[in-house]
Design an enzyme around this catalytic site. Structure first.
Site, PDB file in Angstrom:
ATOM      1  CE  LYS A  13      16.412 -20.308  23.603  1.00 45.65           C
ATOM      2  NZ  LYS A  13      15.175 -19.518  23.641  1.00 45.65           N
ATOM      3  NE  ARG A  88      13.379 -25.077  20.711  1.00 45.26           N
ATOM      4  CZ  ARG A  88      14.017 -24.090  20.101  1.00 45.26           C
ATOM      5  NH1 ARG A  88      15.311 -23.981  20.175  1.00 45.26           N
ATOM      6  NH2 ARG A  88      13.344 -23.204  19.428  1.00 45.26           N
ATOM      7  NE  ARG A 127      13.444 -12.456  17.769  1.00 47.10           N
ATOM      8  CZ  ARG A 127      13.566 -13.692  18.253  1.00 47.10           C
ATOM      9  NH1 ARG A 127      14.627 -14.015  18.987  1.00 47.10           N
ATOM     10  NH2 ARG A 127      12.650 -14.591  18.003  1.00 47.10           N
ATOM     11  NE  ARG A 160      13.322 -15.773  14.649  1.00 51.09           N
ATOM     12  CZ  ARG A 160      13.828 -16.446  15.690  1.00 51.09           C
ATOM     13  NH1 ARG A 160      14.982 -16.069  16.232  1.00 51.09           N
ATOM     14  NH2 ARG A 160      13.201 -17.488  16.184  1.00 51.09           N
ATOM     15  NE  ARG A 171       9.161 -19.081  18.189  1.00 47.12           N
ATOM     16  CZ  ARG A 171       9.660 -17.845  18.208  1.00 47.12           C
ATOM     17  NH1 ARG A 171       8.935 -16.833  17.737  1.00 47.12           N
ATOM     18  NH2 ARG A 171      10.848 -17.617  18.676  1.00 47.12           N
TER      19      ARG A 171
HETATM   20  P1  AP5 Z   1      16.686 -13.218  21.873  1.00 48.48           P
HETATM   21  O1  AP5 Z   1      18.053 -13.180  22.477  1.00 48.48           O
HETATM   22  O2  AP5 Z   1      16.559 -13.140  20.406  1.00 48.48           O
HETATM   23  O3  AP5 Z   1      15.843 -14.450  22.477  1.00 48.48           O
HETATM   24  P2  AP5 Z   1      15.983 -16.010  22.270  1.00 48.48           P
HETATM   25  O4  AP5 Z   1      15.789 -16.656  23.602  1.00 48.48           O
HETATM   26  O5  AP5 Z   1      17.226 -16.336  21.510  1.00 48.48           O
HETATM   27  O6  AP5 Z   1      14.681 -16.248  21.416  1.00 48.48           O
HETATM   28  P3  AP5 Z   1      14.425 -17.087  20.108  1.00 48.48           P
HETATM   29  O7  AP5 Z   1      13.045 -16.705  19.676  1.00 48.48           O
HETATM   30  O8  AP5 Z   1      15.508 -16.935  19.087  1.00 48.48           O
HETATM   31  O9  AP5 Z   1      14.429 -18.505  20.657  1.00 48.48           O
HETATM   32  P4  AP5 Z   1      13.657 -19.649  20.102  1.00 48.48           P
HETATM   33  O10 AP5 Z   1      14.124 -20.690  21.043  1.00 48.48           O
HETATM   34  O11 AP5 Z   1      12.202 -19.530  19.935  1.00 48.48           O
HETATM   35  O12 AP5 Z   1      14.121 -19.693  18.572  1.00 48.48           O
HETATM   36  P5  AP5 Z   1      15.283 -20.480  17.829  1.00 48.48           P
HETATM   37  O13 AP5 Z   1      15.939 -19.546  16.928  1.00 48.48           O
HETATM   38  O14 AP5 Z   1      16.106 -21.282  18.764  1.00 48.48           O
HETATM   39  O15 AP5 Z   1      15.850 -12.005  22.546  1.00 48.48           O
HETATM   40  C1  AP5 Z   1      14.523 -11.718  22.156  1.00 48.48           C
HETATM   41  C2  AP5 Z   1      14.292 -10.193  22.105  1.00 48.48           C
HETATM   42  O16 AP5 Z   1      14.403  -9.660  23.433  1.00 48.48           O
HETATM   43  C3  AP5 Z   1      15.334  -9.433  21.266  1.00 48.48           C
HETATM   44  O17 AP5 Z   1      14.692  -8.400  20.572  1.00 48.48           O
HETATM   45  C4  AP5 Z   1      16.326  -8.859  22.309  1.00 48.48           C
HETATM   46  O18 AP5 Z   1      16.881  -7.640  21.861  1.00 48.48           O
HETATM   47  C5  AP5 Z   1      15.425  -8.662  23.524  1.00 48.48           C
HETATM   48  N1  AP5 Z   1      16.119  -8.868  24.787  1.00 48.48           N
HETATM   49  C6  AP5 Z   1      17.036  -9.834  25.092  1.00 48.48           C
HETATM   50  N2  AP5 Z   1      17.446  -9.719  26.372  1.00 48.48           N
HETATM   51  C7  AP5 Z   1      16.757  -8.678  26.915  1.00 48.48           C
HETATM   52  C8  AP5 Z   1      16.739  -8.056  28.212  1.00 48.48           C
HETATM   53  N3  AP5 Z   1      17.505  -8.509  29.216  1.00 48.48           N
HETATM   54  N4  AP5 Z   1      15.890  -7.014  28.398  1.00 48.48           N
HETATM   55  C9  AP5 Z   1      15.109  -6.557  27.379  1.00 48.48           C
HETATM   56  N5  AP5 Z   1      15.097  -7.086  26.137  1.00 48.48           N
HETATM   57  C10 AP5 Z   1      15.904  -8.146  25.900  1.00 48.48           C
HETATM   58  O19 AP5 Z   1      14.416 -21.541  16.996  1.00 48.48           O
HETATM   59  C11 AP5 Z   1      13.583 -21.158  15.923  1.00 48.48           C
HETATM   60  C12 AP5 Z   1      12.957 -22.390  15.302  1.00 48.48           C
HETATM   61  O20 AP5 Z   1      13.984 -23.266  14.789  1.00 48.48           O
HETATM   62  C13 AP5 Z   1      12.153 -23.285  16.254  1.00 48.48           C
HETATM   63  O21 AP5 Z   1      10.832 -22.826  16.409  1.00 48.48           O
HETATM   64  C14 AP5 Z   1      12.242 -24.646  15.535  1.00 48.48           C
HETATM   65  O22 AP5 Z   1      11.357 -24.708  14.452  1.00 48.48           O
HETATM   66  C15 AP5 Z   1      13.649 -24.629  14.988  1.00 48.48           C
HETATM   67  N6  AP5 Z   1      14.605 -25.222  15.952  1.00 48.48           N
HETATM   68  C16 AP5 Z   1      15.645 -24.597  16.574  1.00 48.48           C
HETATM   69  N7  AP5 Z   1      16.298 -25.449  17.394  1.00 48.48           N
HETATM   70  C17 AP5 Z   1      15.655 -26.643  17.288  1.00 48.48           C
HETATM   71  C18 AP5 Z   1      15.850 -27.917  17.900  1.00 48.48           C
HETATM   72  N8  AP5 Z   1      16.826 -28.111  18.806  1.00 48.48           N
HETATM   73  N9  AP5 Z   1      15.001 -28.913  17.559  1.00 48.48           N
HETATM   74  C19 AP5 Z   1      14.019 -28.735  16.671  1.00 48.48           C
HETATM   75  N10 AP5 Z   1      13.775 -27.549  16.059  1.00 48.48           N
HETATM   76  C20 AP5 Z   1      14.583 -26.515  16.363  1.00 48.48           C
END
Ligand code: AP5
Ligand code: ZN
Length: 216
Positions: A13, A88, A127, A160, A171
Site C-alpha cells: 500500500k 481500518r 522491508r 520497523r 498484525r
Molecule cells: P509496503 O509498501 O511497505 O507495504 P504496506 O502495505 O504499506 O505495509 P505496511 O506494513 O506499512 O502496512 P500496515 O498496514 O501494516 O502498516 P501501517 O503503516 O499502515 O511494502 C512492504 C515491503 O514489500 C517493502 O519492503 C516493499 O519494498 C516490498 N514490496 C512492495 N511491493 C512489492 C512488489 N510488488 N514485489 C515485491 N516486493 C514489494 O500501520 C502501522 C500501525 O499504525 C498499525 O499496526 C496501527 O497500530 C497503526 N495504524 C495505522 N493506521 C491505523 C488506523 N487507521 N487505525 C488504527 N491504527 C492504525
C-alpha cells in the site's frame, strides 16, 4: 479523485500510494506514516500511539479519526486524496462516510490489493525503511545499492519495530478480524475493485492506475 487503498500489511500500500499519488497529483494520506512521524517527534499523539503500534494493534478510533479529520481539512486535500491505511475497521469507514458527507464530499473508489499471507511475511520481514526520507526498500526484492543505505537520499535504512515475525503474525490476525470486513462493506456500496498485488511494483502500479483512472 478520492480513493482508499485496502490490503493486508505488506501488500504494498505504501509503495503504491507514493507512486499513485504523484501520478494522479493528489496527496497521499498514510495514517501509519503520520503516527510514525509523531512517534519519532516524541509528540503526545506519538507517545499514545506507540504502545499500540509496537504490539501490532490498532490505535483507538477516536484518536485516529481526529487525526484524519484534521489532515483532510488541509487545503491540499480539499479536491482529492489517496488514503493508505485508513479506514481500518467498519467503524472508521462509517465515520469517514459521515465526515465526507457533512462536507459535501464522497469517496470515488476503494482499491483492494490482494496478496497471500506467505508473500506478506516475506515482504515485511525483508522491508527496510529510510530514517531520512521514509523511502521503503526490500533486502531481496529492491536491494539498496549500498547495504543499509537509502537509494534515494543516502540516509540510514532500518527495520520497523513492528516488522518482527511475531508482531507480523499478530498484525495479520488484526487485519483478518477487523480490516477484512471492509471489503464487503465497500463492495456493498459499489466502490470496491480488487487487483492482484503480486508481480513487479510497476506492473502493480499499471493495474492500479487502470482502475483509478476509470473511476476518476
Ligand atoms: P509496503 O509498501 O511497505 O507495504 P504496506 O502495505 O504499506 O505495509 P505496511 O506494513 O506499512 O502496512 P500496515 O498496514 O501494516 O502498516 P501501517 O503503516 O499502515 O511494502 C512492504 C515491503 O514489500 C517493502 O519492503 C516493499 O519494498 C516490498 N514490496 C512492495 N511491493 C512489492 C512488489 N510488488 N514485489 C515485491 N516486493 C514489494 O500501520 C502501522 C500501525 O499504525 C498499525 O499496526 C496501527 O497500530 C497503526 N495504524 C495505522 N493506521 C491505523 C488506523 N487507521 N487505525 C488504527 N491504527 C492504525
Ligand atoms: Zn532516504
Amino acid at each position: 479523485m478520492r480513493a482508499v487503498l485496502v490490503g493486508p500489511p505488506g501488500a504494498g500500500k505504501g509503495t503504491q500510494a507514493q507512486i499513485l499519488a504523484s501520478e494522479l497529483s493528489i496527496p497521499k494520506v498514510s495514517t501509519g506514516d503520520i503516527f510514525r512521524a509523531n512517534v519519532s517527534g516524541g509528540t503526545e499523539l506519538g507517545n499514545l500511539a506507540k504502545s499500540y503500534m509496537d504490539r501490532g494493534d490498532l490505535v483507538p478510533d477516536e484518536v485516529t479519526n481526529a487525526m484524519v479529520r484534521d489532515r483532510l481539512a488541509e487545503p491540499d486535500a480539499r479536491e482529492g486524496f489517496l488514503l493508505d491505511g485508513f479506514p481500518r475497521n467498519v467503524a472508521q469507514a462509517e465515520w469517514l462516510n459521515k465526515m465526507l458527507d457533512d462536507s459535501g464530499r464522497a469517496l470515488d473508489v476503494v482499491l483492494e490489493l490482494k496478496v497471500d499471507e506467505e508473500e506478506v511475511v516475506k515482504r515485511l520481514s525483508g522491508r527496510r525503511t529510510c530514517r531520512g526520507c521514509g523511502h521503503v526498500q526490500h533486502v531481496a526484492y529492491d536491494p539498496p545499492k549500498r547495504e543499509g543505505v537509502c537509494d534515494v537520499c543516502g540516509g540510514e535504512l532500518f527495520q520497523r519495530d513492528d516488522d518482527r515475525e511475531e508482531t507480523i503474525r499478530h498484525r495479520l490476525d488484526v487485519y483478518r478480524e477487523q480490516t477484512e470486513p471492509l471489503v464487503s462493506f465497500y463492495a456493498n456500496e459499489g466502490l470496491l475493485t480488487a487487483i492482484e498485488a503480486t508481480g513487479a511494483v510497476d506492473e502493480v502500479t499499471r493495474r492500479a492506475l487502470e482502475v483509478l483512472r476509470a473511476r476518476d
